[in-house]
Design a protein around this motif. Structure first.
Motif, PDB file in Angstrom:
ATOM      1  N   PHE A 132      -9.191  11.454  -6.136  1.00  0.00           N
ATOM      2  CA  PHE A 132      -8.253  10.428  -5.689  1.00  0.00           C
ATOM      3  C   PHE A 132      -8.967   9.443  -4.761  1.00  0.00           C
ATOM      4  CE2 PHE A 132      -7.610  14.508  -3.464  1.00  0.00           C
ATOM      5  CZ  PHE A 132      -8.183  14.202  -2.238  1.00  0.00           C
ATOM      6  N   LYS A 133      -8.345   8.289  -4.532  1.00  0.00           N
ATOM      7  CA  LYS A 133      -8.906   7.307  -3.612  1.00  0.00           C
ATOM      8  C   LYS A 133      -8.685   7.790  -2.184  1.00  0.00           C
ATOM      9  CE  LYS A 133      -8.490   3.099  -6.383  1.00  0.00           C
ATOM     10  NZ  LYS A 133      -7.944   1.730  -6.425  1.00  0.00           N
ATOM     11  N   SER A 134      -9.721   7.764  -1.364  1.00  0.00           N
ATOM     12  CA  SER A 134      -9.601   8.250   0.006  1.00  0.00           C
ATOM     13  C   SER A 134     -10.205   7.237   0.974  1.00  0.00           C
ATOM     14  CB  SER A 134     -10.286   9.607   0.157  1.00  0.00           C
ATOM     15  OG  SER A 134     -11.667   9.505  -0.164  1.00  0.00           O
ATOM     16  N   PHE A 135      -9.623   7.174   2.177  1.00  0.00           N
ATOM     17  CA  PHE A 135     -10.053   6.206   3.176  1.00  0.00           C
ATOM     18  C   PHE A 135     -10.042   6.851   4.560  1.00  0.00           C
ATOM     19  CE2 PHE A 135      -8.277   3.780  -0.273  1.00  0.00           C
ATOM     20  CZ  PHE A 135      -9.082   2.659  -0.376  1.00  0.00           C
ATOM     21  N   THR A 136     -11.016   6.481   5.391  1.00  0.00           N
ATOM     22  CA  THR A 136     -10.928   6.800   6.805  1.00  0.00           C
ATOM     23  C   THR A 136      -9.965   5.798   7.430  1.00  0.00           C
ATOM     24  OG1 THR A 136     -12.744   5.312   7.391  1.00  0.00           O
ATOM     25  CG2 THR A 136     -13.323   7.592   6.808  1.00  0.00           C
ATOM     26  N   LEU A 137      -9.561   6.040   8.672  1.00  0.00           N
ATOM     27  CA  LEU A 137      -8.653   5.102   9.343  1.00  0.00           C
ATOM     28  C   LEU A 137      -9.294   3.718   9.465  1.00  0.00           C
ATOM     29  CD1 LEU A 137      -7.073   7.311  12.161  1.00  0.00           C
ATOM     30  CD2 LEU A 137      -5.911   6.288  10.197  1.00  0.00           C
ATOM     31  N   ILE A 190      -3.738  18.485  -2.993  1.00  0.00           N
ATOM     32  CA  ILE A 190      -3.430  17.062  -2.782  1.00  0.00           C
ATOM     33  C   ILE A 190      -3.335  16.344  -4.125  1.00  0.00           C
ATOM     34  CG2 ILE A 190      -4.280  14.899  -1.802  1.00  0.00           C
ATOM     35  CD1 ILE A 190      -3.173  16.956   0.220  1.00  0.00           C
ATOM     36  N   TRP A 191      -4.265  16.643  -5.028  1.00  0.00           N
ATOM     37  CA  TRP A 191      -4.265  16.013  -6.350  1.00  0.00           C
ATOM     38  C   TRP A 191      -2.979  16.369  -7.093  1.00  0.00           C
ATOM     39  CZ3 TRP A 191      -5.650  11.936  -8.398  1.00  0.00           C
ATOM     40  CH2 TRP A 191      -5.937  11.775  -9.745  1.00  0.00           C
ATOM     41  N   GLN A 192      -2.525  17.621  -6.971  1.00  0.00           N
ATOM     42  CA  GLN A 192      -1.273  18.032  -7.608  1.00  0.00           C
ATOM     43  C   GLN A 192      -0.079  17.287  -7.006  1.00  0.00           C
ATOM     44  OE1 GLN A 192      -1.288  22.265  -7.012  1.00  0.00           O
ATOM     45  NE2 GLN A 192      -2.560  22.691  -8.809  1.00  0.00           N
ATOM     46  N   GLN A 193      -0.097  17.115  -5.687  1.00  0.00           N
ATOM     47  CA  GLN A 193       1.001  16.418  -5.024  1.00  0.00           C
ATOM     48  C   GLN A 193       1.044  14.938  -5.401  1.00  0.00           C
ATOM     49  OE1 GLN A 193       0.012  17.552  -0.983  1.00  0.00           O
ATOM     50  NE2 GLN A 193       1.665  19.074  -0.931  1.00  0.00           N
ATOM     51  N   MET A 226       0.842  -1.194   0.000  1.00  0.00           N
ATOM     52  CA  MET A 226       0.000   0.000   0.000  1.00  0.00           C
ATOM     53  C   MET A 226       0.882   1.249   0.000  1.00  0.00           C
ATOM     54  SD  MET A 226      -2.977  -1.012   2.789  1.00  0.00           S
ATOM     55  CE  MET A 226      -4.138   0.214   2.229  1.00  0.00           C
ATOM     56  N   CYS A 227       0.456   2.269  -0.742  1.00  0.00           N
ATOM     57  CA  CYS A 227       1.117   3.574  -0.733  1.00  0.00           C
ATOM     58  C   CYS A 227       0.133   4.573  -0.126  1.00  0.00           C
ATOM     59  CB  CYS A 227       1.504   4.005  -2.144  1.00  0.00           C
ATOM     60  SG  CYS A 227       2.784   2.992  -2.914  1.00  0.00           S
ATOM     61  N   LEU A 228       0.439   5.057   1.075  1.00  0.00           N
ATOM     62  CA  LEU A 228      -0.487   5.916   1.798  1.00  0.00           C
ATOM     63  C   LEU A 228      -0.025   7.366   1.735  1.00  0.00           C
ATOM     64  CD1 LEU A 228      -1.012   3.728   4.990  1.00  0.00           C
ATOM     65  CD2 LEU A 228      -2.259   3.669   2.828  1.00  0.00           C
ATOM     66  N   PHE A 229      -0.965   8.249   1.478  1.00  0.00           N
ATOM     67  CA  PHE A 229      -0.700   9.683   1.441  1.00  0.00           C
ATOM     68  C   PHE A 229      -1.509  10.312   2.568  1.00  0.00           C
ATOM     69  CE2 PHE A 229      -0.933  14.023   0.173  1.00  0.00           C
ATOM     70  CZ  PHE A 229       0.191  14.273  -0.602  1.00  0.00           C
ATOM     71  N   VAL A 230      -0.823  10.737   3.623  1.00  0.00           N
ATOM     72  CA  VAL A 230      -1.498  11.233   4.823  1.00  0.00           C
ATOM     73  C   VAL A 230      -1.699  12.740   4.716  1.00  0.00           C
ATOM     74  CG1 VAL A 230      -1.417  11.348   7.338  1.00  0.00           C
ATOM     75  CG2 VAL A 230      -0.396   9.397   6.142  1.00  0.00           C
ATOM     76  N   VAL A 231      -2.931  13.196   4.954  1.00  0.00           N
ATOM     77  CA  VAL A 231      -3.240  14.629   4.858  1.00  0.00           C
ATOM     78  C   VAL A 231      -3.785  15.124   6.196  1.00  0.00           C
ATOM     79  CG1 VAL A 231      -3.706  14.457   2.392  1.00  0.00           C
ATOM     80  CG2 VAL A 231      -5.595  14.219   4.009  1.00  0.00           C
ATOM     81  N   LYS A 232      -3.737  16.437   6.395  1.00  0.00           N
ATOM     82  CA  LYS A 232      -4.212  17.021   7.645  1.00  0.00           C
ATOM     83  C   LYS A 232      -5.515  17.786   7.430  1.00  0.00           C
ATOM     84  CE  LYS A 232      -1.162  21.036   7.059  1.00  0.00           C
ATOM     85  NZ  LYS A 232      -0.048  21.801   7.651  1.00  0.00           N
ATOM     86  N   LYS A 233      -6.131  18.164   8.526  1.00  0.00           N
ATOM     87  CA  LYS A 233      -7.404  18.874   8.459  1.00  0.00           C
ATOM     88  C   LYS A 233      -7.263  20.163   7.653  1.00  0.00           C
ATOM     89  CE  LYS A 233      -9.490  17.165  12.740  1.00  0.00           C
ATOM     90  NZ  LYS A 233     -10.067  17.529  14.055  1.00  0.00           N
ATOM     91  N   GLY A 234      -8.338  20.485   6.910  1.00  0.00           N
ATOM     92  CA  GLY A 234      -8.336  21.690   6.111  1.00  0.00           C
ATOM     93  C   GLY A 234      -7.548  21.575   4.818  1.00  0.00           C
ATOM     94  N   PHE A 235      -7.268  20.323   4.405  1.00  0.00           N
ATOM     95  CA  PHE A 235      -6.480  20.126   3.193  1.00  0.00           C
ATOM     96  C   PHE A 235      -7.226  20.643   1.961  1.00  0.00           C
ATOM     97  CE2 PHE A 235      -9.041  16.257   3.582  1.00  0.00           C
ATOM     98  CZ  PHE A 235      -9.499  16.079   2.289  1.00  0.00           C
ATOM     99  N   SER A 236      -6.450  21.003   0.950  1.00  0.00           N
ATOM    100  CA  SER A 236      -7.000  21.460  -0.327  1.00  0.00           C
ATOM    101  C   SER A 236      -7.038  20.292  -1.301  1.00  0.00           C
ATOM    102  CB  SER A 236      -6.140  22.593  -0.895  1.00  0.00           C
ATOM    103  OG  SER A 236      -6.406  22.782  -2.274  1.00  0.00           O
ATOM    104  N   THR A 237      -8.232  19.969  -1.793  1.00  0.00           N
ATOM    105  CA  THR A 237      -8.363  18.853  -2.737  1.00  0.00           C
ATOM    106  C   THR A 237      -7.460  19.056  -3.946  1.00  0.00           C
ATOM    107  OG1 THR A 237     -10.656  18.467  -2.077  1.00  0.00           O
ATOM    108  CG2 THR A 237      -9.973  17.590  -4.205  1.00  0.00           C
TER     109      THR A 237
END
Length: 309
Positions: free
Chosen positions: A74-79, A41-44, A27-38
């Motif tokens: 992008f694909k997103s998941f809760t914990l 994140i897509w650019q990153q 798995m390749c996980l990309f961790v983001v914080k509250k208030g992230f910009s969609t």
């Protein structure tokens, strides 16, 4: 094993170096914080795609607490969802390991694919845009995983894979973009082909050529030649033709046999070269019979492939 990489802004190639030493992470996980910009994140994620060569859909975005997945690009998941995904990975690895060290397969299992043992059977969905590859993949999986919707533009832009168990057989379904469009840039087409081959690697593989039952286009007349150029001259021996929109035949009061008997000469030639291996799908139907027929045909292909090997 967890590998934590530096911030994307770090001026170094540590991320590429890590992945070169571990080219196939589970798995390749990309961790983001509250208030992230969609958009950010897509650019990153695209930056990661460029740095690592891995398709954008491989990067799973881990949402902060209190966030729920929605229609992100992008694909997103809760914990909680992430841990469920990890459970699936662990279960798959345990199943594969058990099969690799277990005693010889039962007679029924051996009869499925000749005398070869297996861990995974790959079902690779190929065909022009708009033929229903993604919808057919969802029908095989028994759940909606691949994005499928009416559109004047191709919906699937990257190769994707999802796994399931069908009749005690572990099946990896690989959905692909249109790799046979003459207007596609060769570099883009080569990228898709490379990624597709990486997904099925050296495992057993059956190619499923998806075609619209009510439409046979000029782009499909030489599709077998394109398949051979892409996957080798023996690809016909591993190909099943899957016709979608089965309701069109039902409305015309025709069976699949009626259709095959009366179809255009160019299409009939393709069917004959694939040894008349054809199945019919109606992707709006929840019937398991159509998947059963496909998997029986897949088993027939695998038996013949094993004898040839």
């Amino acid at each position: 094993m967890f590998i934590c990489t530096p911030d994307l802004g770090t001026p170094c190639d540590d991320i590429s170096e890590f992945l070169s030493k571990n080219p196939h992470p589970d798995m390749c996980l990309f961790v983001v914080k509250k208030g992230f910009s969609t958009e950010q994140i897509w650019q990153q994620i695209h930056v990661l795609n460029e740095k690592t060569g891995k398709p954008t859909e491989e990067f799973k975005v881990v949402l902060p607490l209190g966030y729920e997945p929605k229609d992100f690009p992008f694909k997103s998941f809760t914990l909680e969802q992430l841990f469920n995904e990890l459970d699936k990975v662990i279960e798959l690895k345990q199943t594969t390991y058990t099969r690799s060290i277990s005693s010889p397969q039962s007679e029924d299992q051996l009869d499925r694919i000749g005398k070869h043992t297996y861990t995974t059977v790959n079902v690779v969905l190929l065909g022009l845009a708009g033929t229903g590859k993604s919808a057919s993949g969802n029908t095989i999986l028994g759940r909606k995983h691949f994005v499928s919707k009416p559109s004047s533009n191709p919906v699937t832009t990257e190769c994707q894979a999802e796994e399931t168990e069908i009749n005690d057989l572990h099946v990896r379904v690989i959905d692909t973009p249109d790799m046979f469009d003459d207007e596609t840039e060769p570099s883009v087409r080569d990228k898709h082909v490379k990624r597709c081959k990486e997904l099925y690697e050296s495992e057993l593989c059956v190619f499923v050529l998806v075609m619209h039952v009510s439409r046979f286009t000029d782009g499909e007349r030489d599709i077998l030649k394109k398949l051979e150029n892409t996957f080798g001259t023996k690809v016909k021996e591993q190909t099943v033709i899957l016709f979608t929109r089965g309701d069109d035949l039902e409305e015309a009061d025709m069976t699949l046999e009626d259709f095959l008997h009366s179809c255009q000469p160019g299409l009939k030639e393709i069917i004959e070269k694939c040894n008349n291996r054809c199945v019919l799908f109606e992707n709006r139907s929840s019937s398991s019979d159509q998947v059963e027929k496909l998997m029986n045909t897949v088993s027939t292909v695998l038996k013949k492939t094993a004898k040839i090997d």
